[in-house]
Write a protein that holds these residues in place. Structure first.
Motif, PDB file in Angstrom:
ATOM      1  N   VAL A 135      43.053  13.084  42.347  1.00 15.76           N
ATOM      2  CA  VAL A 135      41.723  13.698  42.421  1.00 15.76           C
ATOM      3  C   VAL A 135      41.546  14.559  41.180  1.00 15.76           C
ATOM      4  O   VAL A 135      42.454  15.277  40.773  1.00 15.76           O
ATOM      5  CB  VAL A 135      41.547  14.560  43.691  1.00 15.76           C
ATOM      6  N   TYR A 136      40.364  14.422  40.590  1.00 15.36           N
ATOM      7  CA  TYR A 136      40.063  15.171  39.386  1.00 15.36           C
ATOM      8  C   TYR A 136      38.736  15.871  39.626  1.00 15.36           C
ATOM      9  O   TYR A 136      37.761  15.238  40.024  1.00 15.36           O
ATOM     10  CB  TYR A 136      39.964  14.156  38.236  1.00 15.36           C
ATOM     11  N   ALA A 137      38.713  17.163  39.450  1.00 18.19           N
ATOM     12  CA  ALA A 137      37.461  17.907  39.641  1.00 18.19           C
ATOM     13  C   ALA A 137      37.278  18.856  38.475  1.00 18.19           C
ATOM     14  O   ALA A 137      38.216  19.531  38.063  1.00 18.19           O
ATOM     15  CB  ALA A 137      37.527  18.693  40.936  1.00 18.19           C
ATOM     16  N   VAL A 138      36.066  18.877  37.957  1.00 13.02           N
ATOM     17  CA  VAL A 138      35.809  19.805  36.845  1.00 13.02           C
ATOM     18  C   VAL A 138      34.365  20.318  36.920  1.00 13.02           C
ATOM     19  O   VAL A 138      33.438  19.579  37.192  1.00 13.02           O
ATOM     20  CB  VAL A 138      36.138  19.160  35.469  1.00 13.02           C
ATOM     21  N   LEU A 139      34.255  21.610  36.724  1.00  7.33           N
ATOM     22  CA  LEU A 139      32.940  22.253  36.742  1.00  7.33           C
ATOM     23  C   LEU A 139      32.623  22.672  35.310  1.00  7.33           C
ATOM     24  O   LEU A 139      33.386  23.434  34.701  1.00  7.33           O
ATOM     25  CB  LEU A 139      32.973  23.481  37.656  1.00  7.33           C
ATOM     26  N   THR A 140      31.529  22.158  34.769  1.00  5.01           N
ATOM     27  CA  THR A 140      31.186  22.494  33.375  1.00  5.01           C
ATOM     28  C   THR A 140      29.832  23.179  33.306  1.00  5.01           C
ATOM     29  O   THR A 140      28.926  22.874  34.096  1.00  5.01           O
ATOM     30  CB  THR A 140      31.152  21.240  32.473  1.00  5.01           C
ATOM     31  N   ASP A 141      29.720  24.107  32.377  1.00  4.74           N
ATOM     32  CA  ASP A 141      28.470  24.846  32.212  1.00  4.74           C
ATOM     33  C   ASP A 141      27.503  24.060  31.319  1.00  4.74           C
ATOM     34  O   ASP A 141      27.859  22.985  30.814  1.00  4.74           O
ATOM     35  CB  ASP A 141      28.766  26.270  31.705  1.00  4.74           C
ATOM     36  N   PRO A 142      26.290  24.549  31.122  1.00  2.10           N
ATOM     37  CA  PRO A 142      25.306  23.774  30.335  1.00  2.10           C
ATOM     38  C   PRO A 142      25.736  23.474  28.908  1.00  2.10           C
ATOM     39  O   PRO A 142      25.230  22.544  28.285  1.00  2.10           O
ATOM     40  CB  PRO A 142      24.064  24.677  30.350  1.00  2.10           C
ATOM     41  N   GLU A 143      26.663  24.246  28.367  1.00  2.39           N
ATOM     42  CA  GLU A 143      27.150  23.986  26.998  1.00  2.39           C
ATOM     43  C   GLU A 143      28.304  22.983  26.994  1.00  2.39           C
ATOM     44  O   GLU A 143      28.865  22.698  25.950  1.00  2.39           O
ATOM     45  CB  GLU A 143      27.639  25.286  26.363  1.00  2.39           C
TER      46      GLU A 143
ATOM     47  N   ARG B  80      31.166  23.549  28.456  1.00  2.00           N
ATOM     48  CA  ARG B  80      32.437  24.274  28.505  1.00  2.00           C
ATOM     49  C   ARG B  80      33.011  24.183  29.912  1.00  2.00           C
ATOM     50  O   ARG B  80      32.312  24.427  30.896  1.00  2.00           O
ATOM     51  CB  ARG B  80      32.186  25.734  28.141  1.00  2.00           C
ATOM     52  N   ARG B  81      34.280  23.844  29.964  1.00  2.38           N
ATOM     53  CA  ARG B  81      34.942  23.732  31.260  1.00  2.38           C
ATOM     54  C   ARG B  81      35.093  25.121  31.872  1.00  2.38           C
ATOM     55  O   ARG B  81      35.662  26.020  31.263  1.00  2.38           O
ATOM     56  CB  ARG B  81      36.322  23.116  31.048  1.00  2.38           C
ATOM     57  N   GLN B  82      34.547  25.300  33.057  1.00  2.00           N
ATOM     58  CA  GLN B  82      34.625  26.609  33.703  1.00  2.00           C
ATOM     59  C   GLN B  82      35.639  26.627  34.840  1.00  2.00           C
ATOM     60  O   GLN B  82      36.160  27.678  35.184  1.00  2.00           O
ATOM     61  CB  GLN B  82      33.252  27.016  34.259  1.00  2.00           C
ATOM     62  N   ALA B  83      35.856  25.483  35.436  1.00  2.00           N
ATOM     63  CA  ALA B  83      36.805  25.424  36.547  1.00  2.00           C
ATOM     64  C   ALA B  83      37.236  23.985  36.747  1.00  2.00           C
ATOM     65  O   ALA B  83      36.618  23.066  36.218  1.00  2.00           O
ATOM     66  CB  ALA B  83      36.142  25.942  37.817  1.00  2.00           C
ATOM     67  N   GLY B  84      38.281  23.816  37.538  1.00  2.00           N
ATOM     68  CA  GLY B  84      38.687  22.463  37.871  1.00  2.00           C
ATOM     69  C   GLY B  84      40.184  22.291  37.869  1.00  2.00           C
ATOM     70  O   GLY B  84      40.920  23.127  37.350  1.00  2.00           O
ATOM     71  N   PHE B  85      40.614  21.223  38.467  1.00  2.56           N
ATOM     72  CA  PHE B  85      42.038  20.900  38.509  1.00  2.56           C
ATOM     73  C   PHE B  85      42.206  19.411  38.758  1.00  2.56           C
ATOM     74  O   PHE B  85      41.235  18.721  39.106  1.00  2.56           O
ATOM     75  CB  PHE B  85      42.770  21.722  39.578  1.00  2.56           C
TER      76      PHE B  85
END
Lengths: 324, 138
Positions: free
Chosen positions: B72-80, B82-87
């Motif tokens: 499982v791959y999860a990533v939270l990115t902001d409008p720019e 940039r990776r803000q969270a995830g694992f």
């Protein structure tokens, strides 16, 4: 003889084993209470994109925490500095557990190379700030503190990352700073490209970064600009020479041109007078007129018009042939 | 007489302040995104986008993945971007001890305005993945 061969082979084996199976060591103290297991796990992080990847296979060493909270774990480490993650787990959680953020965060990162000793001394909380061991880990802490600081302005973070990439003594920390970069403008990208050059091409953490930044340092504009400047120089000098040539033709009369060509051929005023069947004083007057028209004051300076005069004469003779 | 006028002015100010606060609170909207995805040996690729308005004071998020097998791959990115969270969770092959677990929670002050994206990808995964994103927008 057999004994010597045995000793040589044994020595070689010892050398190979001592260079291949080198280890680093991490020791520390932490007061973990009830829900936490008295175990510590070390994972190898081969790529920055794997920093938050959890896999049983990535765990390279583990150790027990004694009743006083002390632990020592030896881990296989290469001569080159590598990134590792140390994590703890709570009872009932799988060994491959990663908790990010909050008071229950269960991991810290550290950099280690063969034979290096790393320390981790903490109270009950697991904090990145508690890792120590060489400049590399200080730089790593500084970098992660900047990246995780939400109160910092984004430009401040970017500038701090660029600064880290260009100044950190640890290559891995410097490359990690580049890995964390985001939304750079062209000027910032150029700064990073210039700094990337200082990293070893063989650093495994840099492969992706080098692709992005070493190729982005484009030599094509440089070559184009140099070629354009060279062309401009050529065209400019050609135009300058042409202008001088026409100037010579425009300024001097045919007789003066004739005298100039004779002077350039090394003739004296007397010889010119004889060749042109004119008085020597007339030659001197012509020469003085030529000097004032061309703003020169010696025969030597007249030699710089040699090529132009030759070119013009060729052109003039061509014209004469055409007329004939 | 003068003191009456003074109190009137003061009351007017207090009333206006209360009105401004009421309007601000009433005008703000709370957005919450949450879901739990059961993974049964399946593969999936899901993108969740949401808008964060300018001036949003904070955003809370929590991601949790529990895996028996698969990835499982999860990533939270902001409008720019940039990776803000995830694992990422990798459990290769059955019989791996106890599977794996990834969990992340954080509060971001004044999140970057624009379109945020949560991307979830699962490959032959058995387990569950849940997310919760909550923010106030004015």
């Amino acid at each position: 003889m057999r004994k010597i061969t045995f000793l040589v082979l044994y020595g070689m084996l010892w050398c190979v084993s001592s260079t291949c199976a080198q280890e680093a060591e991490i020791s520390g103290r932490i007061q973990l209470h009830a829900p936490w297991l008295k175990k510590v796990y070390i994972s190898s992080i081969p790529d920055f994109n794997q920093m938050f990847a959890v896999s049983y296979k990535s765990i390279v060493a583990s150790g027990d925490i004694d009743t006083n909270g002390n632990f020592t774990v030896r881990l296989p480490a290469a001569a080159q500095e590598s990134l590792y993650r140390l994590h703890f787990i709570r009872q009932g959680d799988p060994v491959s557990t990663l908790i990010i953020g909050g008071r229950e965060e269960n991991h810290v990162f550290f950099l280690a190379r063969a034979t290096q000793h790393i320390w981790y001394h903490s109270d009950t909380l697991i904090r990145q700030a508690d890792i120590s061991g060489g400049n590399a880990n200080e730089e790593l802490k500084k970098l992660l503190a900047t990246v995780n600081n939400d109160t910092l302005n984004r430009e401040t973070i970017k500038n701090s990352l660029i600064n880290g990439a260009c100044t950190f003594s640890s290559e891995t920390a410097g490359l990690m700073a580049i890995h964390y970069m985001f939304g750079l403008n062209n000027r910032q990208k150029d700064s990073v490209s210039r700094c990337v050059v200082r990293f070893s091409k063989n650093n495994p953490y840099g492969s992706r970064i080098f692709q992005q930044y070493r190729t982005s340092y484009n030599w094509i504009p440089f070559v184009c600009i140099t070629a354009a400047l060279f062309m401009a120089f050529l065209l400019g000098s050609r135009a300058y020479r042409k202008r001088k040539q026409t100037l010579l033709h425009r300024v001097l009369s045919p007789r003066e041109m004739n005298i100039v060509s004779l002077i350039i051929n090394g003739k004296s005023n007397k010889e010119i007078a004889m060749e042109l069947s004119i008085e020597i004083s007339t030659v001197k007057t012509h020469v003085n007129n030529i000097y004032s028209k061309l703003k020169i004051n010696s025969r030597k300076q007249l030699y710089r018009y040699k090529d132009m005069l030759a070119g013009k004469q060729v052109v003039a003779s061509d014209d004469q042939e055409e007329k004939k | 007489m003068e003191s009456d006028q003074f109190y009137k002015k003061k009351m007017k100010k207090v009333f206006l302040s209360v009105m401004v606060c009421f309007c601000a609170l009433h005008g703000s909207t709370q957005a919450s995104l949450r879901d739990t995805i059961e993974l049964k040996g399946s593969s999936m690729n899901k993108s969740i986008t949401f808008e964060v308005a300018k001036g949003t004071p904070k955003m809370d998020y929590a991601l949790k993945g529990i895996l028996e097998t698969g990835q499982v791959y999860a990533v939270l990115t902001d409008p720019e971007g940039r990776r803000q969270a995830g694992f990422q969770l990798y459990i290769q092959g059955r019989g791996m001890p106890q599977g794996g677990k990834g969990q992340e929670s954080k509060t971001i002050s004044f999140p970057f305005p624009g379109t945020w994206k949560l991307q979830i990808r699962a490959v032959d995964a058995t387990g569950s993945f849940s997310y919760k994103i909550h923010f106030n927008s004015l």
